[in-house]
Write a protein that holds these residues in place. Structure first.
Motif, mmCIF file in Angstrom:
data_model
loop_
_atom_site.group_PDB
_atom_site.id
_atom_site.type_symbol
_atom_site.label_atom_id
_atom_site.label_comp_id
_atom_site.label_asym_id
_atom_site.label_seq_id
_atom_site.Cartn_x
_atom_site.Cartn_y
_atom_site.Cartn_z
ATOM 1 N N UNK A 81 9.013 23.301 7.478
ATOM 2 C CA UNK A 81 8.073 23.470 9.260
ATOM 3 C C UNK A 81 6.780 22.054 9.045
ATOM 4 N N UNK A 82 6.771 21.386 7.731
ATOM 5 C CA UNK A 82 5.637 20.479 7.915
ATOM 6 C C UNK A 82 5.937 19.647 8.863
ATOM 7 N N UNK A 83 5.120 19.748 9.693
ATOM 8 C CA UNK A 83 5.473 18.010 10.780
ATOM 9 C C UNK A 83 5.164 16.770 10.239
ATOM 10 N N UNK A 84 4.071 17.522 9.097
ATOM 11 C CA UNK A 84 3.568 15.798 9.104
ATOM 12 C C UNK A 84 4.096 14.856 8.144
ATOM 13 N N UNK A 85 5.551 15.295 7.402
ATOM 14 C CA UNK A 85 6.252 14.596 6.851
ATOM 15 C C UNK A 85 7.076 13.865 7.843
ATOM 16 N N UNK A 86 7.527 14.605 9.717
ATOM 17 C CA UNK A 86 8.205 13.927 10.076
ATOM 18 C C UNK A 86 7.639 12.447 10.582
ATOM 19 N N UNK A 87 6.277 13.176 10.938
ATOM 20 C CA UNK A 87 5.544 12.025 11.929
ATOM 21 C C UNK A 87 5.094 10.647 10.612
ATOM 22 N N UNK A 88 5.071 11.425 9.843
ATOM 23 C CA UNK A 88 4.992 10.126 8.982
ATOM 24 C C UNK A 88 5.887 9.062 8.142
ATOM 25 N N UNK A 148 0.835 -1.017 0.207
ATOM 26 C CA UNK A 148 0.009 0.113 -0.269
ATOM 27 C C UNK A 148 1.117 1.098 -0.080
ATOM 28 N N UNK A 149 0.669 2.211 -0.865
ATOM 29 C CA UNK A 149 1.403 3.828 -0.752
ATOM 30 C C UNK A 149 0.542 4.726 -0.305
ATOM 31 N N UNK A 150 1.124 5.689 0.357
ATOM 32 C CA UNK A 150 0.070 6.789 1.156
ATOM 33 C C UNK A 150 0.657 7.768 1.304
ATOM 34 N N UNK A 151 0.166 9.010 0.412
ATOM 35 C CA UNK A 151 0.861 9.947 0.298
ATOM 36 C C UNK A 151 0.393 11.179 0.674
ATOM 37 N N UNK A 152 2.136 11.904 1.323
ATOM 38 C CA UNK A 152 1.471 13.293 2.292
ATOM 39 C C UNK A 152 1.576 14.509 1.236
ATOM 40 N N UNK A 153 1.424 15.387 1.144
ATOM 41 C CA UNK A 153 1.160 16.497 0.943
ATOM 42 C C UNK A 153 1.432 17.682 1.507
ATOM 43 N N UNK A 154 1.951 18.534 0.851
ATOM 44 C CA UNK A 154 2.042 19.843 1.444
ATOM 45 C C UNK A 154 1.543 20.817 0.827
ATOM 46 N N UNK A 155 0.048 21.783 0.942
ATOM 47 C CA UNK A 155 0.188 22.353 -0.543
ATOM 48 C C UNK A 155 0.893 23.498 -0.882
ATOM 49 N N UNK A 156 1.566 24.050 0.351
ATOM 50 C CA UNK A 156 2.084 25.241 0.791
ATOM 51 C C UNK A 156 4.237 24.982 0.666
ATOM 52 N N UNK A 157 4.309 24.713 -0.745
ATOM 53 C CA UNK A 157 5.495 23.920 -1.059
ATOM 54 C C UNK A 157 6.755 24.704 -0.277
ATOM 55 N N UNK A 158 7.270 26.245 -0.055
ATOM 56 C CA UNK A 158 7.808 26.667 0.223
ATOM 57 C C UNK A 158 8.503 26.560 1.805
ATOM 58 N N UNK A 159 7.039 26.288 2.392
ATOM 59 C CA UNK A 159 7.068 26.086 3.964
ATOM 60 C C UNK A 159 7.088 24.777 4.748
ATOM 61 N N UNK A 160 7.831 23.914 3.662
ATOM 62 C CA UNK A 160 7.647 22.581 3.607
ATOM 63 C C UNK A 160 8.291 21.788 5.075
#
Ligand SMILES: Cc1cc2nc3c(=O)[nH]c(=O)nc-3n(C[C@H](O)[C@H](O)[C@H](O)COP(=O)(O)OP(=O)(O)OC[C@H]3O[C@@H](n4cnc5c(N)ncnc54)[C@H](O)[C@@H]3O)c2cc1C
Length: 441
Positions: free
Chosen positions: A368-375, A354-366
């Motif tokens: 600081x996007x904590x979601x990438x770390x948790x995932x 299974x593949x699960x994507x994670x997107x930050x819709x604001x590329x410039x602030x990626x």
């Protein structure tokens, strides 16, 4: 061949920038060989749409996008041979014009064939794009050509190889007869779609779930092969649905400052854009691949075996719903399914996945996007594997634990590229490769 000197290379979403000394635009295999043979350090790029830092960062670069001819069809074998800089869009239009299809496609058509193969680009309910390759010509670090055919063990190493074993020159894909897909889309609670995955994979020819974090909902897309003439009641939902990406961009604009607002934004986006049911039909390419994208975004994607996915999903959901949580995740997390293969660096090596994507819709602030770390933390804990073209922090130590053939791949890389010609700093770290000084002194 064109050569530009002393410029700046900028990735598609402007998150990666590098100075270069020479940038070559090549149009023939001989030009590709010549530039590679004479360079000490070199990277090459297609549409620059990867979030991972894998396409530049060396003094010499090759732009491969003008090496983009469709070379040959073989009607009896249903194969098509192309130069590796061809856009997926052009490949797929040529394949459809023959009445054929490639039966598993990513949700993007602006990438190049070489870039897509190198990073293990995939769709859903089938195999990685690389698995449909039957033959390729690879330009090695010394500029020589190695032709590789399906069935050779080297093919299993090369299919997904991040452009560190060599550069794809020409590539042959095997195709199938085109078919029509009857696509149905509707929202479902997590408690409904999650337990039904295996049953649906058996029942349908296409399955994808757009998970909507912080809403307890998924948007389920199924597809069934039908006779082309079968009448269906087409329903594409209200016209305003086409503004979803624009609405997301606006709602997420300040979520790097107020991350909690993501919860509100997701609930609004669910209400506005994911409650409609839809029904339509078309070829896999026409009915399921997005043809235009306006906004820039930053992506991560993790994969996990089909059997372990429900556990990982529940843990991720628990984690992001905690009061103490800092990971607020933009809509949607794209859940897709890839069947097991033998390619050494494939996400699906040895297991249905299974593949699960994670997107930050604001590329410039990626950053600081904590979601990438948790995932990343949760998927790695269960043996998950990262998408090579997207953002992740794991390196050699972690990757050697999740890819059974990691060390074989590293050994092969050292044999084929003993001077680390194809490594930029990011790839040097990734493979924990020794820095070679004055290799060409
Ligand atoms: C909006 C969006 C949607 C996406 N959707 C999907 C999806 O549905 N599924 C999925 O799996 N991925 C998806 N991706 C990821 C994307 O497919 C990969 O990042 C792909 O590599 C991008 O292709 P490119 O032409 O831009 O390659 P680049 O980013 O230019 O290069 C990627 C890598 O390929 C190498 N490379 C380029 N050409 C060659 C060659 N001829 N031979 C060897 N190596 C080469 C480069 O050196 C680099 O290492 C998506 C990305 C975006 C931005």
């Amino acid at each position: 061949m064109k050569q530009n000197k002393n410029g700046v290379w900028v990735s598609w979403n402007e998150n990666l920038k590098y100075n270069y000394k020479s940038l070559y635009t090549i149009k023939t295999e001989e030009e590709l060989q010549t530039v590679i043979a004479k360079s000490e350090k070199i990277r090459f790029f297609g549409s620059k749409q990867s979030s991972a830092d894998i396409a530049a960062g060396t003094e010499t670069l090759i732009d491969i996008t003008a090496y983009n001819k469709i070379l040959e069809f073989n009607d009896s074998d249903k194969t098509i041979t192309v130069q590796s800089g061809v856009l997926l869009k052009d490949l797929l239009e040529a394949v459809e014009a023959k009445g054929w299809c490639i039966p598993c496609l990513p949700d993007i058509n602006t990438v190049t064939v070489g870039g897509a193969l190198a990073t293990g680009t995939h769709g859903t309910s089938g195999k990685l794009l690389s698995e449909y390759v039957t033959n390729c010509r690879l330009v090695l670090a010394d500029g020589s050509i190695r032709e590789i055919n399906e069935g050779e063990e080297l093919m299993d190493a090369v299919r997904v190889s991040l452009g560190v074993l060599g550069v794809f020159s020409t590539v042959t894909f095997s195709c199938e007869e085109i078919y029509t897909l009857h696509v149905k889309e509707h929202p479902e609670s997590d408690s409904e779609w999650l337990p039904k995955i295996k049953e649906r994979l058996k029942k349908h020819d296409f399955l994808r779930v757009l998970w909507l974090p912080h809403t307890d909902k998924g948007y389920v897309i199924t597809g069934d092969k039908i006779d082309t003439n079968t009448e269906i009641k087409e329903d594409l939902g209200p016209d305003y649905l086409k503004h979803r990406r624009k609405a997301s961009k606006i709602l997420y604009k300040y979520t790097h400052i107020f991350p909690w607002f993501t919860v509100v934004a997701n609930k609004l986006l669910y209400r506005g854009f994911f409650r409609a049911t839809k029904e339509h039909k078309g070829s896999l390419y026409q009915a399921t691949v997005t043809k235009s994208r306006g906004s820039t975004l930053e992506l991560a994607e993790w994969t996990i075996s089909l059997d372990v996915f429900p556990k990982v999903f529940e843990e991720l959901k628990r984690e992001i719903n905690k009061w103490s949580n800092k990971s607020f995740i933009h809509i949607p997390m794209d859940v897709r399914f890839v069947y097991k293969d033998k390619s050494w660096l494939s996400y699906a090596y040895g297991q249905d996945t299974v593949t699960m994507g994670c997107v930050s819709r604001n590329a410039a602030t990626a950053d600081s996007y904590e979601a990438f770390k948790s995932v990343e933390r949760i998927f790695l804990k269960y043996g998950g594997r990262p998408h090579w073209g997207k953002r992740f922090k794991a390196k050699d130590a972690e990757l050697s634990k999740v890819y059974e053939r990691w060390n074989d791949f590293k050994a092969l890389r050292e044999t084929l590229d003993p001077t680390n010609k194809f490594l930029n700093p990011y790839l040097t770290d990734l493979f924990n490769a020794k820095v070679v000084e004055h290799a060409y002194a």
